[in-house]
Write a protein that holds these residues in place. Structure first.
Motif, PDB file in Angstrom:
ATOM      1  N   PRO A 195       0.945  -1.255  -0.018  1.00 23.50           N
ATOM      2  CA  PRO A 195       0.061   0.006   0.287  1.00 23.50           C
ATOM      3  C   PRO A 195       0.639   1.514   0.185  1.00 23.50           C
ATOM      4  CG  PRO A 195      -1.148  -1.130   1.514  1.00 23.50           C
ATOM      5  CD  PRO A 195      -0.063  -2.199   0.716  1.00 23.50           C
ATOM      6  N   ASP A 196       2.111   1.075   0.627  1.00 23.11           N
ATOM      7  CA  ASP A 196       3.113   2.436   0.637  1.00 23.11           C
ATOM      8  C   ASP A 196       3.824   2.541  -0.105  1.00 23.11           C
ATOM      9  OD1 ASP A 196       4.142   1.010   2.034  1.00 23.11           O
ATOM     10  OD2 ASP A 196       4.357   1.726   3.421  1.00 23.11           O
ATOM     11  N   GLY A 197       4.819   1.562  -0.858  1.00 24.24           N
ATOM     12  CA  GLY A 197       4.953   0.826  -1.888  1.00 24.24           C
ATOM     13  C   GLY A 197       6.510   0.796  -1.570  1.00 24.24           C
ATOM     14  N   ASN A 198       6.795   0.649   0.094  1.00 23.57           N
ATOM     15  CA  ASN A 198       7.790   0.460   0.100  1.00 23.57           C
ATOM     16  C   ASN A 198       7.816  -1.461   0.533  1.00 23.57           C
ATOM     17  OD1 ASN A 198       9.756   2.712   0.246  1.00 23.57           O
ATOM     18  ND2 ASN A 198       8.513   3.145   2.317  1.00 23.57           N
ATOM     19  N   PRO A 199       8.941  -2.044   0.243  1.00 25.69           N
ATOM     20  CA  PRO A 199       8.437  -3.540   0.791  1.00 25.69           C
ATOM     21  C   PRO A 199       8.550  -3.370   2.248  1.00 25.69           C
ATOM     22  CG  PRO A 199      10.810  -3.260   0.500  1.00 25.69           C
ATOM     23  CD  PRO A 199      10.383  -1.960   0.423  1.00 25.69           C
ATOM     24  N   LEU A 200       7.846  -5.277   2.140  1.00 25.21           N
ATOM     25  CA  LEU A 200       7.880  -5.849   3.931  1.00 25.21           C
ATOM     26  C   LEU A 200       9.111  -6.568   3.941  1.00 25.21           C
ATOM     27  CD1 LEU A 200       3.980  -7.324   3.121  1.00 25.21           C
ATOM     28  CD2 LEU A 200       5.109  -4.980   4.363  1.00 25.21           C
ATOM     29  N   VAL A 201       9.973  -5.855   4.863  1.00 23.53           N
ATOM     30  CA  VAL A 201      10.774  -6.683   5.892  1.00 23.53           C
ATOM     31  C   VAL A 201      11.373  -6.847   7.236  1.00 23.53           C
ATOM     32  CG1 VAL A 201      13.648  -6.644   5.253  1.00 23.53           C
ATOM     33  CG2 VAL A 201      11.941  -5.461   3.573  1.00 23.53           C
ATOM     34  N   GLY A 202      11.075  -7.709   7.735  1.00 25.08           N
ATOM     35  CA  GLY A 202      11.460  -7.663   8.983  1.00 25.08           C
ATOM     36  C   GLY A 202      10.334  -9.303   9.374  1.00 25.08           C
ATOM     37  N   PRO A 203      10.795  -9.403  11.702  1.00 25.99           N
ATOM     38  CA  PRO A 203      10.113 -10.325  11.788  1.00 25.99           C
ATOM     39  C   PRO A 203       8.410 -10.742  11.479  1.00 25.99           C
ATOM     40  CG  PRO A 203      11.477  -8.994  13.086  1.00 25.99           C
ATOM     41  CD  PRO A 203      10.724  -8.281  12.058  1.00 25.99           C
ATOM     42  N   ALA A 204       8.076 -11.104  10.963  1.00 21.70           N
ATOM     43  CA  ALA A 204       6.429 -11.948  10.445  1.00 21.70           C
ATOM     44  C   ALA A 204       5.540 -11.194  12.308  1.00 21.70           C
ATOM     45  CB  ALA A 204       6.493 -12.784   9.921  1.00 21.70           C
TER      46      ALA A 204
END
Length: 833
Positions: free
Chosen positions: A342-351
Motif C-alpha cells: 500500500p505504501d510502495g515500500n517492501p515488507l522486510v523484517g519479523p513476521a
C-alpha cells in the motif's frame, strides 16, 4: 538434500538469492529452495533498472548498497551481471518537480548518494536526441543504470554457494509448523506435467531455526499457510521494446555515449536503450491488481496480454520527448506481475505473531532493492538489529485490519503514483475513509481535512467551510501549502487560549496480572510510576536502541495502561506480547495483555484556558479544586466524570501547555465532543490538527517515534537520560551503555526561506561539511521562524552552536538551542488555578 539448516529461504528470485548470499557470508548454515527455476517469478521479466532515487531514508540506503554491491559481484564470482553504468536522468517539466528533486537531494546527501543537477541545455548538449525545450532541468545519478536481472540473480546465487549455501530447485513449501524452538517446513517436489508445474507425491520435512519468505507473487499463498496478513499483491506492469531507431543507431555509430535511463516523471514513464531501439516503461492509471489469492499453477514464467490503449498517453509522450522514436515500430512487449504494497515500500523484517519467521516480500523495485535487503536483513537476523532503522519497512506497520480488498486497491493506487509528485504532505485517497472515530462526521462538518494514520482518519488541520476563491484543500506543495495559515492559527490558539485535538488513533494496551509489575520493570528503562501517576519510558531493542515509546499510567498496583504511537499498533502489540511470553517462559508471573485501542477514544485539551473549560464540565463534590495542582498534579491520572462520560484524565500535553488527555469510552465520544465544544466556545477554543501539534511538540523538544526515536539511536543519544534509570536492570541496558554516544539529538531554530519550512529530511552542515540530518521540521509560532530536530555529532550538540541546513539547494543558518526552547522550566504546564 539437507533436512536441517539454521536458515531456510523460500523463493529464488533476486531477493531470495541476496538473502542467501548475505546469510551464508555471515557464517550461517543456509539453504534456499525454489518451486521452479531461479528467476522464474517477476525477476525474469523485470526491466533491470537500478534507480538510486527514493524519498525514504532506509530504502535510499538499501538501494545504494545494492548498486555498490552489484559492481563487485563479477570480481567475486566470475559472473558478469551485465551492469551498464549509464546513469539515471530524471527530467522535470515543472517547478514543483524540481522542488521534489531538491528535497530528495537533501535525503541523498544524508545517505551519501552522489547526484547532480543539469540544466535543459546541459541535457541537450550531452544527449541531443532528447527534446528539452519544455524542461525545467533534471536530476542525474551518474553511478547507477541498469542490469540483467537473471544474471545478477545467478551471480548472487553462485556467491551464496561459494559461502556454503545450498540451493535446491523444484521444491515448494506446503506447510509450516513451529515446534517451540524451530520450524518444520514441509516441502513438496514439483514436476512438469503437460507444460504445467504440479506437485508430486514426494515430500520432505526440513527443520530450520529461521525461515525467510521471499515468495514474490506467491505472497498471498505464503500468508495463508502462515495464518497472517501480508499486504503484498502484484499489479500489472507493462513495457514495450521498439525496433531500432535509425537516429539512435547513427548517434551511437558516431561515438555518442549510451543514453542514461531516461525518466520523464511528469509524463509517467522511463525509457532506456535496447539494441539500437528503446524500452518504454509507463506507470499508467488503471493497471489492475492480480493474483489476489493464488497464482494459478499454469502461470509460470508467463505474461499477460498487452493493453496498448491503457498506455497510449505515455507512448505519445515518449514520442514527444524523443522525437526520432515516432516512426519506429514495436518489436516486443511485456506485461507481467510486479508485487506492490500500500505504501510502495517492501515488507522486510519479523513476521507478526511468529518466532524466527522473516518476511522479504512486496518488492516493486526488487532488482534495485535485492542486494541491500539481503545485507540489512542478514544484520537483523545475525546481530539483532541493522545499522539503519528498518522500522519503515517492518511488516507490522500494517495491522490485521488490512484485508485483501484493501491491499489490492491501495497497491493499484501505489502503482499509479510511482511518478506522481511525492509531496511530504501527500494524502492518498483510495480506500478512505475506512477507520473512523465516532466524532469523524462532527469534525468533518467543522472543516476537518483528514490524513490517514494506520488506517485511522485523523484531522491534519481545520480549514474554512466556505473556502476562499481559488483555495484547494487537496493542493500539495513542497513549500508552505494552502493549509499552512490554518495550522498556524491552530498552533497560536493552543499557546494563547485552548485547542482540542482528536488523538483517538493512539495505540492503547492494558497490562495486568501478578507478573505485570516485574515484567514492565525489566521491559522498560524508566522507573515505573506510582499508583495514580504516569511516566514516559522506552522499551529497547537487543542493540540498546529505542524500540517503542510508552506513556505508562498505573491505575492500581498490578494494572497498567500503556499508550504509544498510533501509527505502530501492530508493531507495538507484537513486541509487547512476545516479550511478555519470554518473561513468563523464564519463570515470571502471569501477565495479561489486551489491546484496547478501539475501545477508548482520546481527546487532548491543551492551552491556558484548558482548566477553565474542564471546570464547566466536571462533576465533583468540589469542582473548584478537582483540577488544581494539589488534587490533580502534573504527570498524574485520575478518573473523573465529564458530564455523563466516565473519563480517565491524564495530566500531560504533547504541546507543552497546561492540558489533559481525556481517555473515554469510544461509544460515548460524540456526547463528550459536543460538551467540550459547548464549554470551549466561550474561551476561544479551536479544533486543532496534527500539523500544528507537530510544530508545537518541537518547540518543547518532544521526540517522536519514527522521527527522533528509532532502532538506530539509543535513548541516551536521543537526549532522554532523565527517562533512563541506570540503577535497575532492563532489556537492552548493557548494549545501550556499551554503544555510548555516537551522535546527539538536538533542537534547532532556523532562519530559512520565507515560503518554506523543513520537512525533517534535510542535511545539516558545518563549514560546508555534512554533520547530521534533520528528523523533524516545521514552523515555530513562539519564535516566528522555522524549527527542526535532528542528530549531529556530540561536539556540535551544544546550545548556541551554529550550523547550516540545506533546503532547495541553498544553506540557511540553524542554531542549536537548549532543550525545550519554549518554556524550558515547564512553568506553563504546571500552572495552578
Amino acid at each position: 538434500m539437507k533436512t536441517h539448516v539454521k536458515a531456510l529461504i523460500i523463493g529464488g528470485g533476486a531477493v531470495g538469492a541476496s538473502v542467501a548470499y548475505h546469510l551464508a557470508k555471515a557464517g550461517w548454515d543456509t539453504m534456499l529452495v525454489e518451486r521452479d527455476e531461479l528467476t522464474s517469478g517477476s525477476t525474469w521479466h523485470a526491466a533491470g533498472l537500478l534507480p538510486l532515487f527514493n524519498m525514504n531514508f532506509a530504502t535510499t540506503h538499501i538501494h545504494k548498497y545494492s548498486v555498490d554491491f552489484y559492481k563487485g559481484l563479477e570480481a567475486e564470482t566470475g559472473l558478469n551481471a551485465g551492469f551498464a553504468v549509464v546513469g539515471n536522468l530524471r527530467m522535470a517539466q515543472t517547478a514543483a518537480r524540481m522542488d521534489e528533486y531538491m528535497l530528495y537531494s537533501s535525503i541523498a546527501e544524508t545517505a551519501g548518494v552522489h547526484h547532480e543537477f543539469l540544466s535543459p541545455k546541459e541535457i541537450s548538449d550531452r544527449w541531443p536526441l532528447v527534446r528539452t525545450d519544455d524542461l525545467k532541468g533534471a536530476l542525474f545519478h551518474p553511478q547507477d543504470g541498469y542490469i540483467n536481472p537473471a544474471d545478477v540473480t545467478q551471480a548472487m546465487a553462485k556467491g551464496a554457494r561459494q559461502h556454503g549455501a545450498v540451493i535446491e530447485r523444484k521444491w515448494q513449501a506446503d506447510a509450516y509448523e513451529w515446534t517451540g524452538n524451530e520450524w518444520r517446513v514441509t516441502l513438496t517436489r514439483m514436476v512438469e506435467r503437460g507444460g504445467n508445474l504440479v506437485p508430486s507425491d514426494e515430500q520432505i520435512v526440513v527443520t530450520a531455526e529461521h525461515v525467510v519468505t521471499c515468495t514474490g507473487n506467491h505472497a498471498q499463498r505464503t500468508a495463508r499457510l502462515l495464518g497472517i496478513k501480508i499486504p503484498a499483491i502484484p499489479v500489472e506492469h507493462q513495457y514495450i521494446v521498439t525496433e531500432p531507431d535509425p537516429a539512435l543507431v547513427e548517434y551511437r555509430r558516431q561515438g555518442g555515449a549510451e543514453h542514461p535511463v531516461l525518466r520523464d516523471a511528469d509524463a509517467k514513464w522511463y525509457a532506456r536503450e535496447e539494441r539500437g531501439g528503446w524500452i518504454l516503461g509507463p506507470y499508467e492509471q488503471g493497471a489492475p491488481a492480480r493474483f489476489l489469492y493464488d497464482v494459478p499453477e499454469s502461470f509460470r514464467a508467463d505474461l499477460f496480454q498487452l493493453d496498448l490503449e491503457r498506455i497510449e498517453e505515455e507512448y505519445m509522450s515518449m514520442i514527444h520527448r524523443i522525437p526520432t522514436s515516432e516512426t519506429v515500430g514495436l518489436k516486443d512487449d511485456f506485461n507481467g506481475p510486479i508485487c506492490y504494497t500500500p505504501d510502495g515500500n517492501p515488507l522486510v523484517g519479523p513476521a507478526p505473531g511468529l518466532r524466527n519467521m522473516w518476511l522479504a516480500e512486496g518488492f516493486s523495485f526488487g532488482i534495485t532493492a535485492a542486494g541491500g535487503t539481503g545485507y540489512y536483513l542478514a544484520q537483523m537476523m545475525v546481530e539483532g538489529e541493522a545499522e539503519i532503522d528498518m522500522a519503515a519497512l517492518d511488516p507490522k506497520r500494517y495491522g490485521p485490519w488490512t484485508t485483501t480488498e484493501y491491499a489490492a486497491r491501495k497497491n493499484e493506487e501505489c502503482y499509479s503514483h510511482v511518478f506522481i509528485l511525492h509531496h511530504p504532505d501527500e494524502e492518498r485517497e483510495a480506500c478512505r475513509p475506512l477507520r473512523t472515530s465516532p466524532a469523524y462526521d462532527r469534525q468533518a462538518a467543522r472543516g476537518a481535512q483528514f490524513g490517514q494514520v494506520n488506517g485511522w482518519e485523523r484531522p491534519n488541520y481545520f480549514g474554512p467551510l466556505d473556502a476562499p476563491e481559488g483555495f484547494d484543500h487537496d493542493a500539495r506543495s513542497f513549500r508552505r501549502g494552502g493549509w499552512w495559515q490554518y495550522a498556524e492559527a491552530e498552533a497560536k490558539a493552543i499557546r494563547e487560549t485552548a485547542g482540542l485535538i482528536d488523538a483517538t488513533a493512539f495505540t492503547k494496551h492494558w497490562v495486568s496480572g501478578p507478573g505485570a509489575t516485574a515484567f514492565l520493570d525489566q521491559f522498560t528503562c524508566n522507573k515505573l510510576p506510582k499508583v495514580g501517576r504516569i511516566n514516559l519510558t522506552y522499551a529497547l531493542t537487543e542493540a540498546g536502541t529505542t524500540r517503542t515509546e510508552y506513556t505508562i499510567v498505573r491505575p492500581a498496583e498490578n494494572e497498567y495502561y500503556l499508550v504509544s504511537a498510533g501509527a505502530w499498533s501492530a508493531y507495538d502489540a507484537d513486541f509487547l506480547r512476545k516479550s511478555a511470553e519470554d518473561f513468563m517462559t523464564a519463570g515470571g508471573g502471569y501477565v495479561a495483555i489486551h489491546d484496547v485501542t478501539t475501545q477508548w477514544g482520546v481527546f487532548a485539551l491543551a492551552g491556558p484556558k484548558a482548566r477553565d473549560i474542564l471546570r464547566e464540565m466536571v462533576r465533583d463534590a468540589d469542582p473548584a479544586t478537582v483540577l488544581s495542582n494539589k488534587r490533580f498534579p502534573w504527570l498524574s491520572a485520575r478518573k473523573i466524570e465529564l458530564g455523563m462520560v466516565p473519563t480517565m484524565a491524564i495530566r500531560v500535553a504533547y504541546t507543552g501547555e497546561l492540558g489533559w488527555e481525556l481517555h473515554h469510552p469510544m461509544e460515548m465520544q460524540n456526547h463528550l465532543f459536543d460538551r467540550l465544544m459547548a464549554a470551549g466556545e466561550g474561551h476561544g477554543m479551536k479544533l486543532v490538527g496534527a500539523r500544528a501539534q507537530n510544530w508545537l511538540r518541537q518547540e518543547k523538544s518532544y521526540r517522536a517515534f519514527g522521527n527522533e526515536l528509532g532502532r538506530d539511536a539509543t535513548p541516551l543519544e536521543a537526549g532522554l537520560d532523565r527517562f533512563v534509570d541506570l540503577s535497575k536492570e532492563f532489556h537492552g541496558k548493557a548494549a545501550m551503555v556499551e554503544t555510548g554516544i555516537r551522535s546527539k539529538c538536538v533542537t534547532l531554530l532556523i532562519d530559512g526561506p520565507a515560503d518554506a519550512d523543513p520537512w525533517g529530511r534535510e542535511a545539516l552542515l558545518h563549514d560546508g561539511r555534512k554533520v547530521g540530518r534533520l528528523t523533524s521540521g516545521g514552523y515555530s509560532v513562539a519564535f516566528g521562524k522555522q524549527i527542526g530536530m535532528g542528530y549531529v555529532s556530540a561536539e556540535l550538540a551544544e546550545a548556541g552552536q551554529e550550523l547550516e541546513v540545506r533546503m532547495f539547494r541553498q544553506t540557511y543558518r540553524a542554531v542549536v538551542t537548549e532543550d525545550s526552547p519554549y518554556d524550558p522550566t515547564n512553568a506553563r504546564i504546571r500552572i495552578d488555578g
